[in-house]
Design a protein around this motif. Structure first.
Motif, mmCIF file in Angstrom:
data_model
loop_
_atom_site.group_PDB
_atom_site.id
_atom_site.type_symbol
_atom_site.label_atom_id
_atom_site.label_comp_id
_atom_site.label_asym_id
_atom_site.label_seq_id
_atom_site.Cartn_x
_atom_site.Cartn_y
_atom_site.Cartn_z
ATOM 1 N N GLU A 122 37.696 81.274 9.500
ATOM 2 C CA GLU A 122 36.454 80.673 10.427
ATOM 3 C C GLU A 122 36.455 79.242 10.952
ATOM 4 N N MET A 123 36.132 78.616 9.893
ATOM 5 C CA MET A 123 36.581 76.905 10.217
ATOM 6 C C MET A 123 37.447 76.270 10.895
ATOM 7 N N SER A 124 38.554 76.822 11.283
ATOM 8 C CA SER A 124 39.773 76.809 12.757
ATOM 9 C C SER A 124 39.223 77.100 14.283
ATOM 10 N N SER A 125 38.979 78.971 13.724
ATOM 11 C CA SER A 125 38.203 79.240 15.265
ATOM 12 C C SER A 125 37.732 79.001 15.460
ATOM 13 N N ASP A 126 36.565 79.188 14.326
ATOM 14 C CA ASP A 126 34.456 79.757 14.800
ATOM 15 C C ASP A 126 34.274 79.139 14.552
ATOM 16 N N ASP A 127 34.836 77.130 15.063
ATOM 17 C CA ASP A 127 33.410 76.097 15.100
ATOM 18 C C ASP A 127 32.603 75.813 13.861
ATOM 19 N N LEU A 128 33.224 76.639 12.883
ATOM 20 C CA LEU A 128 32.389 76.849 11.775
ATOM 21 C C LEU A 128 32.682 75.111 10.933
ATOM 22 N N PRO A 178 27.069 76.697 16.246
ATOM 23 C CA PRO A 178 25.640 76.702 16.684
ATOM 24 C C PRO A 178 24.426 77.517 16.534
ATOM 25 N N GLU A 179 25.178 78.746 16.136
ATOM 26 C CA GLU A 179 24.430 79.456 15.459
ATOM 27 C C GLU A 179 23.658 79.571 14.510
ATOM 28 N N ILE A 180 22.189 80.026 14.202
ATOM 29 C CA ILE A 180 21.372 79.615 13.161
ATOM 30 C C ILE A 180 21.483 81.159 12.310
ATOM 31 N N THR A 181 21.121 82.540 12.734
ATOM 32 C CA THR A 181 21.834 83.501 12.238
ATOM 33 C C THR A 181 23.357 83.145 11.381
ATOM 34 N N LYS A 182 24.598 82.794 11.763
ATOM 35 C CA LYS A 182 25.901 81.814 11.500
ATOM 36 C C LYS A 182 25.893 81.563 9.701
ATOM 37 N N VAL A 183 25.219 80.493 10.198
ATOM 38 C CA VAL A 183 24.645 79.605 9.211
ATOM 39 C C VAL A 183 24.263 79.913 7.916
ATOM 40 N N VAL A 184 22.829 80.883 8.522
ATOM 41 C CA VAL A 184 22.071 81.188 7.164
ATOM 42 C C VAL A 184 23.104 82.247 6.633
ATOM 43 N N ALA A 185 23.738 83.440 7.174
ATOM 44 C CA ALA A 185 24.227 84.496 6.336
ATOM 45 C C ALA A 185 25.154 83.303 5.277
ATOM 46 N N VAL A 186 26.763 82.437 6.244
ATOM 47 C CA VAL A 186 27.737 81.536 5.301
ATOM 48 C C VAL A 186 26.817 80.832 3.986
ATOM 49 N N THR A 187 25.375 80.572 4.022
ATOM 50 C CA THR A 187 25.245 79.885 3.287
ATOM 51 C C THR A 187 24.718 80.519 2.076
ATOM 52 N N GLU A 188 24.619 81.576 2.390
ATOM 53 C CA GLU A 188 24.175 82.862 1.216
ATOM 54 C C GLU A 188 24.978 83.097 0.583
ATOM 55 N N LYS A 189 26.167 83.569 1.419
ATOM 56 C CA LYS A 189 27.459 84.520 0.481
ATOM 57 C C LYS A 189 27.837 83.089 -0.205
ATOM 58 N N ILE A 190 27.969 81.910 0.136
ATOM 59 C CA ILE A 190 28.646 80.830 -0.250
ATOM 60 C C ILE A 190 27.409 80.430 -1.389
ATOM 61 N N ASP A 202 23.278 70.075 18.570
ATOM 62 C CA ASP A 202 23.158 71.212 19.359
ATOM 63 C C ASP A 202 23.980 72.214 17.668
ATOM 64 N N ARG A 203 23.800 72.382 16.341
ATOM 65 C CA ARG A 203 24.244 72.619 15.593
ATOM 66 C C ARG A 203 23.474 72.917 14.729
ATOM 67 N N TYR A 204 23.222 73.399 13.866
ATOM 68 C CA TYR A 204 22.233 74.301 13.001
ATOM 69 C C TYR A 204 22.673 74.216 11.458
ATOM 70 N N ARG A 205 21.856 73.004 10.426
ATOM 71 C CA ARG A 205 22.762 72.361 9.653
ATOM 72 C C ARG A 205 21.724 73.173 8.379
#
Length: 804
Positions: free
Chosen positions: A786-792, A717-729, A756-759
């Motif tokens: 994070e996938m089980s608790s943080d909606d990632l 749901p948060e764009i900053t989270k999506v970008v950060a995780v993708t960069e790490k990967i 409502d989820r950024y991709r």
């Protein structure tokens, strides 16, 4: 003591392994791998699959299996092996792989029930709960949840007065009540004399058995024939003259249909050449993959039918996969006509119960041939002699959710186990398959001519930009209207195809250019005339069509794009005397509607069949001499490297619907990009030239079949989270994969927000990468928390069919 290793129905990383349970005394020696069981798991009971039974376990304190759901294994030994392979191949959970192989009716449904631990505890439970337990000791949790606070329920559970039970619900087998005559016909006379004269109805029932000399009849038929109530039958059962029992019956979707028996046709030289290697592979029990590349109407189906005949003669079984769209009544007729009751049919038009019954016929070895869509590849056959995949280029053979398998890969894997051939058939094979055939990985079988040397229909490309310049603003070109009128006069039929993929009717303001978007997804809403609704095809959001523009209040707000309804309205204006059948999602939504409409068209109750994707394949009507394609290029502009290939395939398939019998056919393709090579070459039926041109482009841009692809999509749901995780990967992939592998991204997905989820996504292009699976597994492990608790959410597709 015996133990069972069970894969439990809890799809998560921590539970993606087998757990050991004790097998209760009464099931030892009976419980075998492949059966479904119910086991205690933490506080609840869940379904699971037994994957092995053993004499010893390394664990000390084990719980026992509480329930056994099957009498015979629902997954064969080989399917268990296929499940383990799928887990590796698609990086899914083991439970997801096993669930994918079963009909929906057998997937567990859980019901929560609140139950008194002992009847006498009724006096101790909270006052709020008492009304629910006055007449029963178990109550559906949903009823209580709304009325009583959870704290109250929790307190009673802690005190041990009530407990929460998870019940695993099973789909019922359909049974009907049968009434049997318990006495011989000679004794029946005596029994009738002993029945009081005033029990007229009972006498009528017995008279029926006597007159018709039947021993067994369904209760329904008996009541209908004698016009009595079931009270009279019950009275005779009490007197033990009759007895009742339940008998299992199949829900047969085709029971009302007569299938005309057909016989094998004489093969022409080309068909003979194509069938020889297949038959020898069947005889020798050798595994080969054949690519049958034959133009539309070249008689591929007859080759399939005759090779299947050979397989069944040898006492083996066969699976035929056809795309969901072309599982038309015509297709079913061909197989049922040739093989009668040896055929089970599986497709999405059947109800859950009907699918379950067709599956049980296969499991009980009552049929030898399965014709079905993608999931039929998991049919529980144990003696496979052949697998056929018709229209192998179809994208519906790839499953888009977990497990993300391609039916072709599963077919080849299973056929290797069974030492039998796989036949892939298509007029427009995928580039990957054709390239493999060129390299000799697959064996190429060509059918270059139509049966009886009929010519392919002539194709005209109409440039719609010219039509506009000449003042024609309608959606039909002048020549298409002329040709349609001609057909009406001759009493011939036409098919009009509207390519809706990648094209929707959106709503836009003509004054300020505002387009109405979905509030939860970054995509425009689609206009549905029915009920004047705007709908989002991704999350289901609906709203009413506004009268004025929400942005500038202008009244010039209109929808753009052509839906089938709009085409139908325009057609009626231009050709008022024509009879039209429209086939789209709205008209074929109800069960059996698809079939009714096609039968009507087949009986010549209409002149024009207008439709979307669903009429492009598998249709064969003798009087269709004209095919019109209204929007040839809507797919060309999608962000997908396969766009040209899909356009070429679709146009070739649609053109193949015309002139399949005595009358010659014509095709008109309307387009705004007539110079595009996929449209030009489709009009010339030149697959080989298209293959050359497309392969050149694929090579220069490093796409399949020169490279393998893996697509990783991250959403949150948060764009900053999506970008950060993708960069790490991406950084992790760069560190762990070889230098020859290309990693693209991170970049926003073509549809950057859904529900409502950024991709965001990144793509891996590689030729040989031994480390890939291992690296991807570590990524999933790392983000598991994070996938089980943080909606990632992280989805990995190892051979994506679409980039959206």
């Amino acid at each position: 003591m015996k133990y069972a290793s069970v894969i439990v129905d809890v799809p998560s990383m921590q539970t993606d392994r087998s757990f050991d349970y004790k097998i209760p005394e009464e099931w030892q020696g009976f419980l075998t791998p492949g059966m479904r069981v119910v086991v205690p798991f933490g506080p609840r009971k869940v379904q699971g699959f037994v994957v092995e039974t053993k004499e010893h376990s390394d664990f000390k304190r084990l719980k026992s299996i509480t329930e056994c759901l099957d009498l015979t294994p629902c997954l064969t030994k080989e399917l268990l092996q296929v499940g383990h392979w799928l887990t590796e191949k698609t990086l899914c959970f083991k439970i997801s792989a096993f669930q994918a192989m079963l009909p929906a009716a057998m997937k567990a449904k859980y019901e929560k029930v609140l139950s008194l631990t002992q009847d006498e505890h009724f006096l101790n439970i909270s006052d709020q709960l008492k009304p629910f337990f006055q007449k029963q000791s178990q109550v559906d949790f949903k009823e209580i949840e709304q009325a009583v606070s959870l704290k109250t329920i929790q307190k009673d559970i802690e005190n041990g007065y009530v407990e929460l039970i998870y019940k695993v619900k099973q789909k019922e087998i359909k049974r009907i009540k049968m009434i049997n005559l318990n006495v011989s016909f000679s004794e029946l006379e005596d029994k009738m004399n002993n029945i009081p004269v005033n029990a007229k109805k009972q006498l009528e029932v017995l008279q029926y058995f006597k007159d018709h000399e039947v021993k067994t009849i369904t209760l329904q038929d008996l009541l209908a024939a004698t016009n009595v109530s079931d009270a009279s039958v019950k009275a005779l059962i009490a007197k033990e003259i009759l007895s009742e029992k339940y008998q299992e019956v199949y829900r047969d979707p085709y029971q009302d249909r007569e299938f005309k028996k057909t016989n094998a046709l004489l093969l022409n030289d080309e068909q003979q050449q194509a069938i020889m290697p297949i038959l020898s592979s069947i005889e020798e029990n050798e595994h080969h993959v054949f690519l049958m590349y034959g133009v539309t109407g070249s008689g591929k189906t007859e080759v399939y039918l005759q090779s299947i005949e050979e397989v069944l003669k040898n006492g083996k079984e066969a699976i035929v996969l056809v795309p969901e769209i072309s599982l038309t009544p015509q297709m079913v007729n061909r197989f049922k006509g040739r093989f009668g009751s040896k055929v089970a049919v599986l497709h999405s038009g059947l109800s859950t119960g009907e699918k379950y019954d067709e599956w049980r016929k296969i499991q009980r070895k009552e049929v030898q041939l399965v014709v079905g869509a993608r999931s039929a590849i998991f049919a529980p056959f144990e003696n496979l002699g052949m697998i056929i995949i018709d229209e192998e280029h179809e994208s519906s053979y790839k499953q888009e959710e977990n497990p993300r398998y391609h039916a072709r890969d599963v077919a080849i894997y299973r056929a290797r186990n069974h030492h039998c051939p796989v036949v892939l058939g298509s007029a427009t094979p995928t580039l990957e398959s054709f390239a493999r055939a060129q390299k000799g990985v697959y064996k190429l079988l060509s059918l270059k001519e139509r049966v009886n040397k009929r010519s392919m229909p002539t194709v005209d490309i109409v440039d719609m930009r010219e039509e506009l310049r000449n003042g024609n603003r309608s959606m039909f070109s002048t020549s298409l209207i002329e040709k349609l009128t001609e057909r009406l006069e001759k009493g011939e039929q036409s098919v009009l195809f509207l390519n809706k993929r990648g094209y929707s009717s959106f709503v836009m303001c003509r004054d300020c250019g505002f387009v109405i978007q979905c509030p939860h997804c970054d995509i425009s809403l689609t206009y549905h005339r029915y009920g004047q609704q705007l709908k989002c095809h991704y999350c289901g959001h609906e709203e009413h069509m506004p009268n004025v523009c929400p942005e500038c209040q202008s009244e010039h707000i209109r929808f753009f794009g052509t839906g089938t309804q709009r085409v139908e309205e325009e057609l009626v204006k231009v050709l008022p005397e024509s009879r039209i059948i429209r086939m789209d999602v709205d008209t074929t939504g109800r069960k059996g509607a698809h079939e009714k409409l096609l039968t009507k068209f087949g009986n010549k109750e209409a002149d024009i069949l207008l439709g979307t994707q669903m009429i492009a394949k598998g249709l064969d009507f003798p009087d269709v001499t004209l095919v019109g394609v209204l929007t040839a290029d809507t797919m060309l502009h999608l962000p997908d490297f396969r766009a040209s290939e899909k356009t070429f395939q679709l146009l070739t398939q649609v053109s193949g619907r015309a002139g399949r019998h005595e009358l010659p056919g014509e095709v008109i393709i309307q387009t705004y990009t007539p110079e595009h090579y996929s449209i030009q070459l489709a009009s010339q039926y030149d697959y080989d030239a298209f293959f050359e041109q497309e392969m050149f482009l694929r090579k220069s841009h490093a796409y399949p079949p020169y490279y393998y692809l893996t697509l990783i999509t991250i959403s949150h749901p948060e764009i900053t989270k999506v970008v950060a995780v993708t960069e790490k990967i991406v950084q992790y992939l760069n560190r762990n994969l070889s230098n020859t592998t290309k990693i693209l991204g991170p970049v926003a997905s073509p549809i950057p927000r859904i529900k409502d989820r950024y991709r965001y996504q990144c793509m891996v292009k590689y030729k040989r990468e031994n480390n890939l699976h291992e690296t991807l597994r570590k990524i999933i492990d790392h983000f598991q928390q994070e996938m089980s608790s943080d909606d990632l959410a992280i989805t990995i597709d190892l051979s994506p069919n679409t980039m959206m």
